[in-house]
Design a protein around this motif. Structure first.
Motif, PDB file in Angstrom:
ATOM      1  N   ASP A   3       0.798  -1.227   0.000  1.00 37.34           N
ATOM      2  CA  ASP A   3       0.000   0.000   0.000  1.00 37.34           C
ATOM      3  C   ASP A   3       0.833   1.280   0.000  1.00 37.34           C
ATOM      4  OD1 ASP A   3      -2.815  -1.208   0.250  1.00 37.34           O
ATOM      5  OD2 ASP A   3      -1.671  -2.209   1.841  1.00 37.34           O
ATOM      6  N   TYR A   4       1.599   1.409  -1.047  1.00 36.29           N
ATOM      7  CA  TYR A   4       2.445   2.590  -1.239  1.00 36.29           C
ATOM      8  C   TYR A   4       1.606   3.787  -1.702  1.00 36.29           C
ATOM      9  CZ  TYR A   4       6.868  -0.055  -1.138  1.00 36.29           C
ATOM     10  OH  TYR A   4       7.956  -0.796  -0.772  1.00 36.29           O
ATOM     11  N   PRO A   5       2.127   4.989  -1.516  1.00 34.02           N
ATOM     12  CA  PRO A   5       1.444   6.152  -2.073  1.00 34.02           C
ATOM     13  C   PRO A   5       1.291   6.001  -3.593  1.00 34.02           C
ATOM     14  CG  PRO A   5       3.216   6.835  -0.616  1.00 34.02           C
ATOM     15  CD  PRO A   5       3.335   5.361  -0.762  1.00 34.02           C
ATOM     16  N   ALA A   6       0.153   6.356  -4.092  1.00 32.90           N
ATOM     17  CA  ALA A   6      -0.112   6.212  -5.526  1.00 32.90           C
ATOM     18  C   ALA A   6       0.881   7.012  -6.361  1.00 32.90           C
ATOM     19  CB  ALA A   6      -1.543   6.670  -5.830  1.00 32.90           C
ATOM     20  N   ASP A   7       1.313   8.139  -5.832  1.00 32.73           N
ATOM     21  CA  ASP A   7       2.166   9.031  -6.613  1.00 32.73           C
ATOM     22  C   ASP A   7       3.526   8.439  -6.972  1.00 32.73           C
ATOM     23  OD1 ASP A   7       0.176  10.833  -6.564  1.00 32.73           O
ATOM     24  OD2 ASP A   7       1.053  12.126  -5.005  1.00 32.73           O
ATOM     25  N   ILE A   8       3.976   7.433  -6.212  1.00 36.42           N
ATOM     26  CA  ILE A   8       5.292   6.892  -6.520  1.00 36.42           C
ATOM     27  C   ILE A   8       5.214   5.511  -7.151  1.00 36.42           C
ATOM     28  CG2 ILE A   8       6.512   8.254  -4.767  1.00 36.42           C
ATOM     29  CD1 ILE A   8       6.444   5.821  -2.911  1.00 36.42           C
ATOM     30  N   LYS A   9       4.011   5.103  -7.591  1.00 32.21           N
ATOM     31  CA  LYS A   9       3.874   3.768  -8.191  1.00 32.21           C
ATOM     32  C   LYS A   9       3.218   3.814  -9.569  1.00 32.21           C
ATOM     33  CE  LYS A   9       5.796   0.977  -5.176  1.00 32.21           C
ATOM     34  NZ  LYS A   9       6.868   0.049  -5.533  1.00 32.21           N
ATOM     35  N   SER A  10       3.211   2.648 -10.237  1.00 30.27           N
ATOM     36  CA  SER A  10       2.800   2.575 -11.638  1.00 30.27           C
ATOM     37  C   SER A  10       1.290   2.710 -11.842  1.00 30.27           C
ATOM     38  CB  SER A  10       3.250   1.247 -12.247  1.00 30.27           C
ATOM     39  OG  SER A  10       4.612   1.063 -12.024  1.00 30.27           O
ATOM     40  N   PHE A  11       0.940   2.984 -13.083  1.00 27.89           N
ATOM     41  CA  PHE A  11      -0.455   3.293 -13.427  1.00 27.89           C
ATOM     42  C   PHE A  11      -1.410   2.110 -13.288  1.00 27.89           C
ATOM     43  CE2 PHE A  11       1.031   1.466 -17.390  1.00 27.89           C
ATOM     44  CZ  PHE A  11      -0.089   0.840 -17.924  1.00 27.89           C
ATOM     45  N   TYR A  12      -0.873   0.889 -13.416  1.00 20.59           N
ATOM     46  CA  TYR A  12      -1.748  -0.285 -13.468  1.00 20.59           C
ATOM     47  C   TYR A  12      -2.082  -0.851 -12.081  1.00 20.59           C
ATOM     48  CZ  TYR A  12       2.999  -2.147 -13.331  1.00 20.59           C
ATOM     49  OH  TYR A  12       4.306  -2.370 -13.004  1.00 20.59           O
ATOM     50  N   MET A  13      -1.590  -0.213 -11.015  1.00 25.42           N
ATOM     51  CA  MET A  13      -1.836  -0.767  -9.682  1.00 25.42           C
ATOM     52  C   MET A  13      -3.199  -0.302  -9.140  1.00 25.42           C
ATOM     53  SD  MET A  13       1.940  -0.507  -8.050  1.00 25.42           S
ATOM     54  CE  MET A  13       3.291  -1.472  -8.757  1.00 25.42           C
ATOM     55  N   ARG A  14      -3.862  -1.198  -8.426  1.00 24.53           N
ATOM     56  CA  ARG A  14      -5.233  -0.915  -8.007  1.00 24.53           C
ATOM     57  C   ARG A  14      -5.272   0.143  -6.908  1.00 24.53           C
ATOM     58  NH1 ARG A  14     -10.029  -2.001  -5.266  1.00 24.53           N
ATOM     59  NH2 ARG A  14     -11.704  -2.712  -6.636  1.00 24.53           N
ATOM     60  N   MET A  15      -6.136   1.150  -7.142  1.00 26.12           N
ATOM     61  CA  MET A  15      -6.255   2.277  -6.217  1.00 26.12           C
ATOM     62  C   MET A  15      -7.083   1.879  -4.998  1.00 26.12           C
ATOM     63  SD  MET A  15      -5.279   5.513  -6.218  1.00 26.12           S
ATOM     64  CE  MET A  15      -5.160   6.056  -7.928  1.00 26.12           C
ATOM     65  N   ASN A  16      -6.549   2.195  -3.797  1.00 27.99           N
ATOM     66  CA  ASN A  16      -7.331   2.020  -2.562  1.00 27.99           C
ATOM     67  C   ASN A  16      -8.265   3.214  -2.381  1.00 27.99           C
ATOM     68  OD1 ASN A  16      -6.219  -0.418  -1.463  1.00 27.99           O
ATOM     69  ND2 ASN A  16      -4.344   0.736  -1.034  1.00 27.99           N
ATOM     70  N   GLU A  17      -9.267   3.058  -1.508  1.00 26.59           N
ATOM     71  CA  GLU A  17     -10.074   4.218  -1.104  1.00 26.59           C
ATOM     72  C   GLU A  17      -9.154   5.165  -0.335  1.00 26.59           C
ATOM     73  OE1 GLU A  17     -13.306   5.077  -1.762  1.00 26.59           O
ATOM     74  OE2 GLU A  17     -12.985   3.430  -3.194  1.00 26.59           O
ATOM     75  N   PRO A  18      -9.241   6.459  -0.576  1.00 28.67           N
ATOM     76  CA  PRO A  18      -8.398   7.398   0.179  1.00 28.67           C
ATOM     77  C   PRO A  18      -8.680   7.243   1.679  1.00 28.67           C
ATOM     78  CG  PRO A  18      -9.587   8.527  -1.584  1.00 28.67           C
ATOM     79  CD  PRO A  18     -10.130   7.143  -1.520  1.00 28.67           C
ATOM     80  N   ASP A  19      -7.630   7.416   2.525  1.00 28.04           N
ATOM     81  CA  ASP A  19      -7.844   7.295   3.968  1.00 28.04           C
ATOM     82  C   ASP A  19      -8.481   8.571   4.511  1.00 28.04           C
ATOM     83  OD1 ASP A  19      -5.862   9.181   4.148  1.00 28.04           O
ATOM     84  OD2 ASP A  19      -4.376   7.853   5.050  1.00 28.04           O
ATOM     85  N   GLU A  20      -8.689   8.642   5.837  1.00 24.45           N
ATOM     86  CA  GLU A  20      -9.411   9.774   6.437  1.00 24.45           C
ATOM     87  C   GLU A  20      -8.698  11.096   6.177  1.00 24.45           C
ATOM     88  OE1 GLU A  20      -7.070   7.503   9.566  1.00 24.45           O
ATOM     89  OE2 GLU A  20      -8.391   7.036   7.896  1.00 24.45           O
TER      90      GLU A  20
END
Length: 482
Positions: free
Chosen positions: A370-387
RNA sequence: UCCUAAGUAGCUCAGCUGGUUAGAGCAUCUGACUGUUAAUCAGAGGGUCCCUGGUUCGAGUCCAGGCUUGGGAGCCA
């Protein structure tokens, strides 16, 4: 050719006073009498005893380190101490001479750097004999693991036309001439004239094609060469390396982590069982090497102990966010010993941080998720944003002591709208990857996969420290010899 | 690509503050010995001191540029 007996069999044999023929390469010739012969079938040498009084001077002179010989004679119990059996040579034939003044290998220790320069001959050393036997066993174990589980071994292409994956610099594949290259009106190269009618490259990953396979065959893996034209000069990067990439339909990140951990443990178990001699040799080799290091830099386990430990313990699974908290509170961070201090969420982890987590904090393999989306590739599944509104993706990296990132993978983004949005965000052209997007249009499903760097695995298992020593002919910047 | 260390005999390495003919161990060759384990003993041969310039009466040594290699970092598997 006369049927030869493999030295590995002879050393185990008790059929004394039977005639055998052996062929191999001379390691040493001692006392004008004793040949240490190796045929590659095992690490140990066979002692061939020469009756020098009744052998012509001409032949004796040709028995030099590196020469190939055939010897026929009786297998007997050894009179000497260092070995249990030996062959008393009745006839001796020199198959291939080896000029002692020019043959670079001597019966002594050579530096790995020197052996790298003579990679065509380094197979003849004990160390490389062991390394490539282990490498072979590891590769076999990979196939066996997947085959037992019904995975399809899928051959994804080595030449690809898409350069949209962003996994690194690519090697160009072309048949266009270097001079008078066909140009478009704007001066750019006209790839319509090229072999494929478009620009083409060597693959940097089989993942995207692998996903296509998984979305029909269910469970696939690839295991093939991969190419990165990065100017990387490190002990853990190659321009040409082998990667294992499984892809599983109807699987989430949890399944993905389990698969990777099971795979690694299966392979290590296989090698511990089937490469005992080689691992024993490599364990001793590593212990010798560690002796020259200062006490505090030595590892607490020997090689075998390390592999055993790895099997007996579960990999530590933590999220990126948890890792950041640990690192923030860590001594080297508080005492400002890290070169890059961890201050806030979102920072990419440097190798000093990964090493701290794996080697100091947990002291075992760690799976970071569960890395920050900004530092990972486009094809990885997005989590719901946290609080706090922070965006993460379902990525996982498996970090190993001494190696760093051994595995990188993720659950894939199967939702078309999310995927398209991410591609736009990261400036990845959708039209070029229409075929990839089609899997999300027609019967999309949750799926996950990862890439395992094969040479990094070989590094870990053999206890070697430079990746150039665990592939037969390494390719790296400024070097494509052999 | 950046930081850093290095490049001297086939290999591993020494060579001081610039000074006459560049050393050692191992390997190789010659001889001795003959149940050795990286055999042993005696002797001999072996150098583009990474390359190109420069400073100097004189450069392996100092300076500049380049090449290659090791280690670390980045990119990642």
């Amino acid at each position: 050719m006369i049927k030869r007996e493999k030295i590995s069999n002879i050393l185990k044999s008790t059929n004394f006073n039977t005639e055998v023929t052996v062929m191999g390469w001379v390691k040493t010739f001692r006392n004008n009498q004793f040949i240490a012969l190796n045929d590659g079938s095992c690490m140990n040498n066979l002692q061939v005893v020469v009756d020098f009084a009744n052998t012509s001077e001409e032949i004796l002179k040709k028995i030099t380190t590196g020469a190939a010989i055939a010897a026929t004679g009786l297998l007997v119990e050894s009179l000497g101490k260092g070995q249990s059996v030996e062959v008393k040579a009745a006839t001796l034939e020199v198959l291939g001479e080896s000029d002692a003044e020019k043959f670079p290998l001597q019966p002594k220790k050579h530096s790995l750097e020197f052996l790298r320069d003579i990679a065509h001959l380094r197979f003849r050393t004990n160390t490389f004999n062991a390394i490539f036997k282990v490498r072979n066993a590891l590769a076999f174990a990979v196939h066996q693991f997947f085959n037992e589980r019904g995975f399809v071994y899928l051959h994804t292409p080595i030449i690809t036309a898409s350069d949209a994956e962003g996994a690194g610099e690519m090697f160009r594949v072309t048949t266009l001439p270097f001079e008078n290259t066909p140009k478009n009106e704007d001066g750019s190269i006209d790839f319509k004239e090229d072999f494929f009618g478009r620009s083409a490259n060597l693959t940097v990953s089989g993942q995207l094609e692998g996903e296509l396979g998984a979305m029909a065959l269910g469970e696939i893996y690839t295991f093939g060469p991969t190419f990165r034209a990065e100017n990387s000069n490190t002990t853990r990067h190659l321009a040409e390396f082998w990667m294992i990439e499984p892809e599983v339909a109807f699987a989430d990140l949890e399944d993905n982590m389990n698969l990777a951990e099971n795979l690694l443990k299966y392979i290590i178990t296989y090698v511990l069982k089937n490469c005992k001699d080689e691992l024993a040799f490599l364990t001793t080799r590593l212990a010798e090497e560690e002796k020259s290091k200062p006490q505090n830099e030595r590892s607490e386990f020997d090689l075998m102990g390390k592999l055993q430990f790895c099997l007996e313990n579960n990999f530590e699974r933590i999220t990126y966010t948890e890792a950041i908290e640990i690192l923030k509170r860590s001594k080297p961070n508080q005492k400002k010993q890290f070169k890059y201090l961890i201050e806030e969420w979102g920072a990419d982890l440097q190798s000093e941080h990964e090493r701290y987590l794996v080697e100091k904090h947990f002291k075992k393999p760690v799976i970071l998720t569960d890395y920050p989306a900004d530092i990972k590739s486009f094809y990885m599944r997005m989590n719901e944003p946290d609080e706090q509104g922070r965006r993460t993706v379902r990525a996982m990296d498996i970090l190993f002591p001494g190696i760093g990132e051994m595995v990188g993978g993720s659950q894939r983004e199967e939702r078309l709208d999310y995927l398209k949005a991410r591609m736009d965000e990261m400036h990845i052209p959708q039209d070029e990857l229409y075929w990839y997007l089609d899997t999300r249009k027609f019967g999309t499903a949750p799926h996950a996969g990862f890439g395992l760097g094969f040479e990094r695995l070989v590094l870990f298992v053999t206890g070697m420290t430079n990746i150039r020593d665990v592939i037969p002919f390494p390719r790296f910047p400024k070097n494509a010899e052999f």
